[in-house]
Write an enzyme that holds these catalytic residues in place. Sequence first.
Site, PDB file in Angstrom:
ATOM      1  N   ASP A 293       7.011   3.188  -7.417  1.00  0.00           N
ATOM      2  CA  ASP A 293       6.484   4.560  -7.471  1.00  0.00           C
ATOM      3  C   ASP A 293       7.622   5.550  -7.727  1.00  0.00           C
ATOM      4  OD1 ASP A 293       3.839   3.857  -7.009  1.00  0.00           O
ATOM      5  OD2 ASP A 293       4.048   3.963  -4.840  1.00  0.00           O
TER       6      ASP A 293
ATOM      7  N   LYS B 237       0.683  -0.941   1.658  1.00  0.00           N
ATOM      8  CA  LYS B 237       2.073  -0.880   1.175  1.00  0.00           C
ATOM      9  C   LYS B 237       3.102  -1.131   2.288  1.00  0.00           C
ATOM     10  CE  LYS B 237       1.130   2.087  -2.790  1.00  0.00           C
ATOM     11  NZ  LYS B 237       1.488   3.277  -3.552  1.00  0.00           N
TER      12      LYS B 237
END
Length: 291
Positions: free
Chosen positions: A108, A72
Amino acid sequence: MNLPKMEGPKAFVIGWPVKHSRSPMIHGFWLRELGIPGSYERAEIAPDAFAEFLGTLSKLGYAGGNVTVPYKEKAFALCSATSETAARLKAVNTLWIEGGKLYGDNTDVGGFLAALDHDVPDWDTNVKKALVLGAGGAARAIVQALILRNLDEIMIMNRTSSRIDELVNLFGPKVIPFQRGNSSALAVADLVINTTSLGMKDQPPLDFDVSGLPEKALVVDIIYVPLETELLRAARERGLKTVSGLSMLLHQAVPGFERWFGQRPVVTEALRQLIEMDVLGINPGKHPGQK
Ligand code: ATR
């Protein structure tokens, strides 16, 4: 006459390893449900081939994809531009190509909020203080989400205290360290979120006692294997409201699908059941006993 086969947009999930990712199942469900001629596949790319893979997405015919552990932060660094949320977190989980350039977002944050809004409507009307267990990448996204909803105080408990300091530096004075055993602070925690890997299948248990929480506390776990962690089970048995990691997993997938395939999908009970069966090791397409 033979008509050319419609291929539609292509998307991927990249991770190392990536074989346990449920994203292909989620996006595959929506593609079938919406009748979109696209595809979504796993891309198991080794660390030394990662940058090259992202650099050739257009050539490979991808509209974009998801990024999971451990990429990420690396993917964020390779984007031409990102959303404000991703820039804050210095991490992306959703990529897309626009005008030949690589863009990134971190869904997220929105996925966590969408899961809570869906599962416990108006959860935030009376929530003032949260306790976040853990201070890693997942905790960062959740603290950002709680800041967006204007909570008064976000307490953080973590094994390594220097990581709590990093969160305080990033998000400011609403974020404060929580010392284990501080029962008066625990008694006013309206919301508890486990962001550590403790309590996950094959990991050590999470040592956290829900009995000191207020009666109206909401307890959330980002883990979805098992579907109900010991933390959530204990909270449910005490009569507290709970939200599981599966809800977050499903909701974080929505914006990426919409971007790559052009339609906003819905998190339905049928989708949830499909993933639950997979986590439980039940394959609905097969007869019982069939391998
Ligand atoms: P993620 O991106 O999933 O958040 P991470 O950044 O590696 O992953 O963070 C994992 C979190 O789980 C951290 O808060 C970590 O605590 P440390 O910062 O002290 O490492 C926590 N964690 C993982 N294993 C743990 C263990 N055995 N005991 C206590 N905390 C643990």
